[in-house]
Design a protein around this motif. Sequence first.
Motif, PDB file in Angstrom:
ATOM      1  N   ALA A   1      -3.977   6.024  18.170  1.00 43.45           N
ATOM      2  CA  ALA A   1      -4.783   6.525  17.042  1.00 43.45           C
ATOM      3  C   ALA A   1      -3.874   7.146  15.983  1.00 43.45           C
ATOM      4  O   ALA A   1      -4.075   6.933  14.772  1.00 43.45           O
ATOM      5  CB  ALA A   1      -5.798   7.541  17.552  1.00 43.45           C
ATOM      6  N   GLU A   2      -2.862   7.909  16.446  1.00 34.95           N
ATOM      7  CA  GLU A   2      -1.920   8.520  15.502  1.00 34.95           C
ATOM      8  C   GLU A   2      -1.159   7.456  14.720  1.00 34.95           C
ATOM      9  O   GLU A   2      -0.975   7.555  13.499  1.00 34.95           O
ATOM     10  CB  GLU A   2      -0.937   9.429  16.255  1.00 34.95           C
ATOM     11  N   ILE A   3      -0.705   6.431  15.485  1.00 33.41           N
ATOM     12  CA  ILE A   3       0.047   5.350  14.828  1.00 33.41           C
ATOM     13  C   ILE A   3      -0.845   4.617  13.835  1.00 33.41           C
ATOM     14  O   ILE A   3      -0.421   4.311  12.709  1.00 33.41           O
ATOM     15  CB  ILE A   3       0.612   4.374  15.880  1.00 33.41           C
ATOM     16  N   LYS A   4      -2.095   4.372  14.248  1.00 37.93           N
ATOM     17  CA  LYS A   4      -3.035   3.680  13.356  1.00 37.93           C
ATOM     18  C   LYS A   4      -3.284   4.512  12.095  1.00 37.93           C
ATOM     19  O   LYS A   4      -3.282   3.985  10.974  1.00 37.93           O
ATOM     20  CB  LYS A   4      -4.345   3.412  14.099  1.00 37.93           C
ATOM     21  N   ALA A   5      -3.479   5.820  12.312  1.00 34.46           N
ATOM     22  CA  ALA A   5      -3.711   6.706  11.174  1.00 34.46           C
ATOM     23  C   ALA A   5      -2.483   6.739  10.265  1.00 34.46           C
ATOM     24  O   ALA A   5      -2.602   6.675   9.026  1.00 34.46           O
ATOM     25  CB  ALA A   5      -4.054   8.108  11.661  1.00 34.46           C
TER      26      ALA A   5
ATOM     27  N   ALA B   1      -1.993   2.991   2.707  1.00 34.41           N
ATOM     28  CA  ALA B   1      -2.689   3.522   1.532  1.00 34.41           C
ATOM     29  C   ALA B   1      -1.686   4.024   0.505  1.00 34.41           C
ATOM     30  O   ALA B   1      -1.823   3.766  -0.704  1.00 34.41           O
ATOM     31  CB  ALA B   1      -3.641   4.636   1.954  1.00 34.41           C
ATOM     32  N   GLU B   2      -0.658   4.747   1.004  1.00 37.95           N
ATOM     33  CA  GLU B   2       0.361   5.254   0.081  1.00 37.95           C
ATOM     34  C   GLU B   2       1.114   4.095  -0.567  1.00 37.95           C
ATOM     35  O   GLU B   2       1.388   4.103  -1.770  1.00 37.95           O
ATOM     36  CB  GLU B   2       1.335   6.172   0.833  1.00 37.95           C
ATOM     37  N   GLU B   3       1.447   3.101   0.233  1.00 37.72           N
ATOM     38  CA  GLU B   3       2.164   1.948  -0.302  1.00 37.72           C
ATOM     39  C   GLU B   3       1.291   1.196  -1.304  1.00 37.72           C
ATOM     40  O   GLU B   3       1.759   0.764  -2.368  1.00 37.72           O
ATOM     41  CB  GLU B   3       2.574   1.025   0.855  1.00 37.72           C
TER      42      GLU B   3
ATOM     43  N   VAL C   1       2.150   0.566  -4.947  1.00 35.10           N
ATOM     44  CA  VAL C   1       2.140  -0.778  -5.531  1.00 35.10           C
ATOM     45  C   VAL C   1       1.216  -0.791  -6.750  1.00 35.10           C
ATOM     46  O   VAL C   1       1.545  -1.374  -7.789  1.00 35.10           O
ATOM     47  CB  VAL C   1       1.698  -1.825  -4.475  1.00 35.10           C
ATOM     48  N   LYS C   2       0.063  -0.146  -6.602  1.00 38.04           N
ATOM     49  CA  LYS C   2      -0.903  -0.101  -7.702  1.00 38.04           C
ATOM     50  C   LYS C   2      -0.280   0.617  -8.896  1.00 38.04           C
ATOM     51  O   LYS C   2      -0.404   0.171 -10.045  1.00 38.04           O
ATOM     52  CB  LYS C   2      -2.168   0.620  -7.227  1.00 38.04           C
ATOM     53  N   GLU C   3       0.393   1.722  -8.568  1.00 41.05           N
ATOM     54  CA  GLU C   3       1.035   2.495  -9.640  1.00 41.05           C
ATOM     55  C   GLU C   3       2.138   1.673 -10.302  1.00 41.05           C
ATOM     56  O   GLU C   3       2.258   1.636 -11.532  1.00 41.05           O
ATOM     57  CB  GLU C   3       1.609   3.787  -9.050  1.00 41.05           C
ATOM     58  N   ASP C   4       2.939   1.004  -9.442  1.00 37.19           N
ATOM     59  CA  ASP C   4       4.004   0.146  -9.964  1.00 37.19           C
ATOM     60  C   ASP C   4       3.415  -0.973 -10.820  1.00 37.19           C
ATOM     61  O   ASP C   4       3.958  -1.340 -11.864  1.00 37.19           O
ATOM     62  CB  ASP C   4       4.840  -0.456  -8.828  1.00 37.19           C
ATOM     63  N   TYR C   5       2.290  -1.509 -10.334  1.00 34.45           N
ATOM     64  CA  TYR C   5       1.626  -2.581 -11.083  1.00 34.45           C
ATOM     65  C   TYR C   5       1.154  -2.073 -12.448  1.00 34.45           C
ATOM     66  O   TYR C   5       1.333  -2.739 -13.453  1.00 34.45           O
ATOM     67  CB  TYR C   5       0.454  -3.139 -10.257  1.00 34.45           C
ATOM     68  N   LYS C   6       0.579  -0.897 -12.416  1.00 33.42           N
ATOM     69  CA  LYS C   6       0.110  -0.312 -13.688  1.00 33.42           C
ATOM     70  C   LYS C   6       1.293  -0.106 -14.621  1.00 33.42           C
ATOM     71  O   LYS C   6       1.203  -0.401 -15.820  1.00 33.42           O
ATOM     72  CB  LYS C   6      -0.590   1.021 -13.437  1.00 33.42           C
TER      73      LYS C   6
END
Length: 197
Positions: A143-147, A154-156, A160-165
């Motif tokens: 569960a910890e690894i999954k989280a 999510a951070e990546e 990526v979204k930020e980099d894309y923007k």
Amino acid sequence: MGLKKAVVDDLLADIPNVTIVQSPSSQSLPKPKPKRLKKAQAKETAIQHADSFAMQAFDIKKELVNKTKEAASLLKIVNKAEAKMKTLMDQAKLAKQAQEEADEKAGAAEAVAKVLEVEKKEAEAKTAEAQAELIVALATKEAEIKAADEKAFAEEAADVKEDYKKQVKQDEEDKVSKDAILEKTTSDVPIAEKSID
């Protein structure tokens, strides 16, 4: 001498199947007197009794010797039997001791087996407990690894979204800048053409 001969003749007369032969001299002997005859008969009876007792004593002695030999033989047999019984009793005693020792060892082995069985059950219980703890720990870690994966994803994704923007913005800025340069260059061209003309 005549009296002795008469006693002997009387003794021989008592023995069956014995024939007394009279010698010629004995026929001429006078007959003994009645008083002497009584004494001779008494002596003869005493001699017979003594002879009978002697024979009985001889027979008794002979029987005693035989009985003594028989008793000695029986005593040897009894001694052998006693020795054999002692040997058998010693063997029985040793067998009993061996049986007692075997019973003690069997009892000790049984006690050890019971202790080992208890220890085995305790080890199985500890193993089951450790397996349960391991399953819980693995589930928690999973569960910890999954989280952590989801968070990193999510951070990546956000990065990526930020980099894309940023890229899009940069691209837009670059486009605007190129357009501006192009316009400027286009507007300068006619001047240059004019100057060439």
